[in-house]
Write an enzyme that holds these catalytic residues in place. Sequence first.
Site, short mmCIF file in Angstrom:
data_model
loop_
_atom_site.label_atom_id
_atom_site.label_comp_id
_atom_site.label_asym_id
_atom_site.label_seq_id
_atom_site.Cartn_x
_atom_site.Cartn_y
_atom_site.Cartn_z
CG HIS A 121 -1.88 1.01 1.40
ND1 HIS A 121 -1.60 2.29 1.80
CD2 HIS A 121 -3.21 0.98 1.18
CE1 HIS A 121 -2.71 3.00 1.83
NE2 HIS A 121 -3.71 2.22 1.46
CG ASP A 198 0.83 -2.01 6.04
OD1 ASP A 198 -0.09 -2.06 6.88
OD2 ASP A 198 0.69 -1.50 4.92
CD GLN A 201 -6.66 -4.42 4.51
OE1 GLN A 201 -7.58 -5.07 5.01
NE2 GLN A 201 -6.87 -3.21 3.98
CE LYS A 224 -7.09 -0.13 6.42
NZ LYS A 224 -7.86 0.36 5.28
CB CYS A 361 -3.70 3.30 -1.59
SG CYS A 361 -4.97 4.51 -1.28
N1 7TS Z 1 -1.65 -0.60 4.58
C1 7TS Z 1 -2.55 -1.41 4.03
C2 7TS Z 1 -2.18 -2.79 3.65
C3 7TS Z 1 -3.86 -0.93 3.85
O1 7TS Z 1 -4.76 -1.74 3.30
C4 7TS Z 1 -4.17 0.40 4.23
C5 7TS Z 1 -5.52 0.99 3.96
C6 7TS Z 1 -3.19 1.17 4.83
C7 7TS Z 1 -1.93 0.64 4.97
C8 7TS Z 1 -3.45 2.55 5.31
O2 7TS Z 1 -4.28 2.55 6.42
P1 7TS Z 1 -4.83 3.92 7.03
O3 7TS Z 1 -5.82 3.47 8.05
O4 7TS Z 1 -3.68 4.65 7.60
O5 7TS Z 1 -5.46 4.65 5.89
N2 7TS Z 1 -6.20 0.38 2.91
C9 7TS Z 1 -7.30 0.82 2.26
C10 7TS Z 1 -7.89 0.09 1.26
O6 7TS Z 1 -7.52 -1.01 0.87
N3 7TS Z 1 -8.94 0.79 0.79
O7 7TS Z 1 -9.03 1.93 1.47
C11 7TS Z 1 -8.01 1.97 2.40
#
Ligand code: 7TS
Length: 407
Positions: A121, A198, A201, A224, A361
């Site tokens: 990501h 990271d 997920q 999430k 992303c």
């Molecule tokens: N890393 C992964 C693997 C992610 O899926 C996401 C967000 C992030 C980092 C960033 O997380 P945040 O909470 O700081 O934004 N992923 C997604 C997605 O798959 N669709 O919208 C956000």
Amino acid sequence: MDVKAIKEQFPILQQEVNGHPLVYLDSSATSQKPIQVIEAVSDYYKYNNSNVHRGVHTLGSRATDQYEGAREKVREFINATSTKEIIFTRGTTAALNLVASSYAKENVGPEDEIVITPMEHHSNLIPWQQVAKATGARLVYLPLQEDGTISLEDVKNTVNEKTKIVAVAHVSNVLGTINPIKEITEIAHQHNAIMVVDGAQGAPHMKVDVQAINCDFYAFSGHKMCAPTGIGVLYGKQELLENMEPIEFGGEMIDFVNLYDSTWKELPWKFEGGTPIIAGAIGLAAAIDFLHEIGQDEILAYETELAAYALEQMQTIDGIQIYGPKKRAGLVTFNLDDVHPHDTATVLDAEGIAVRAGHHCAQPLMKWLDVTATARASFYLYNTKEDIDLLVAGLLKTKEYFGNGFE
Ligand code: 7TS
């Protein structure tokens, strides 16, 4: 798992969208929130709202107890050794940026290498690009297997004595690949590199034991995993965090302030400048209670079953491209021949089905897949096989609609 009873605890899922019962298949972007979490946040504001770590008054100590209680809950959730290792952040992005801006900029030099993968990501990619630019270090990409998995042989061939940091997603938000982070950590450590995971997920969907994985940092987002937006966690090994400088300076994080210099509070507070995300942390604690009650192993088993069912059903659709490995987390990324994923998502939305379309992303991964965008259905503990049946029916309708409309 009594999924019907679980779903009833999510008020938002009880509504109709565009005349159909809502089928929410976008939990990888953000999960929905159960009533327990919504009430924990609202009760905090109704009865206990106050700033933490300062007031001697009753509300102040209630808020502090709840906030620090949430930290202990997170510690236990990922089996960290100490609450000193749990830094509350705004989310995964902020957590990874903290590691990049503080640890990496101090410990990486022009001769060094940072190893990441093409499935990252942007949050686990751009911070390392920035470190590479600032320090002169080289960003090195692990190759991916054809099915979107990582081979440990490739890790062994890529990580070497120049490697200072290996940063890999626990689970890909596009391919659903579950990466062997424990084994990758072991290889990184053999070369004295640190391992950054990271976990955006990962943690929401499976039991994470940071001591068993032995990673040096693990980042995840509350939103999430049934908690509110705006709260996330950076786990870091205490010995590393002790030697890192804060990146945000101001109230809450100081010990003594003189006219021309200052000293920092001890861990974890030195990294939490300013009034912290109190309500978010309290919501996160309620989400952890909720997930514990259901059982993280049960959640993973159920989502694995949903993913297998979705793959099996979706593969029956003519002209569908499905990306990622067979063994995967609870999401399916796909394209329908000749239909733009935004159009697919629009037709599905008219049926009350929420999926995400775009580059998710992960633009370098889109390039690797040789597409500009995809659609993605992602599942969580409140989804059912009926939701997947409705998705498949919606996709058949999409094909019919565009087939009839444009051929
Ligand atoms: N890393 C992964 C693997 C992610 O899926 C996401 C967000 C992030 C980092 C960033 O997380 P945040 O909470 O700081 O934004 N992923 C997604 C997605 O798959 N669709 O919208 C956000």
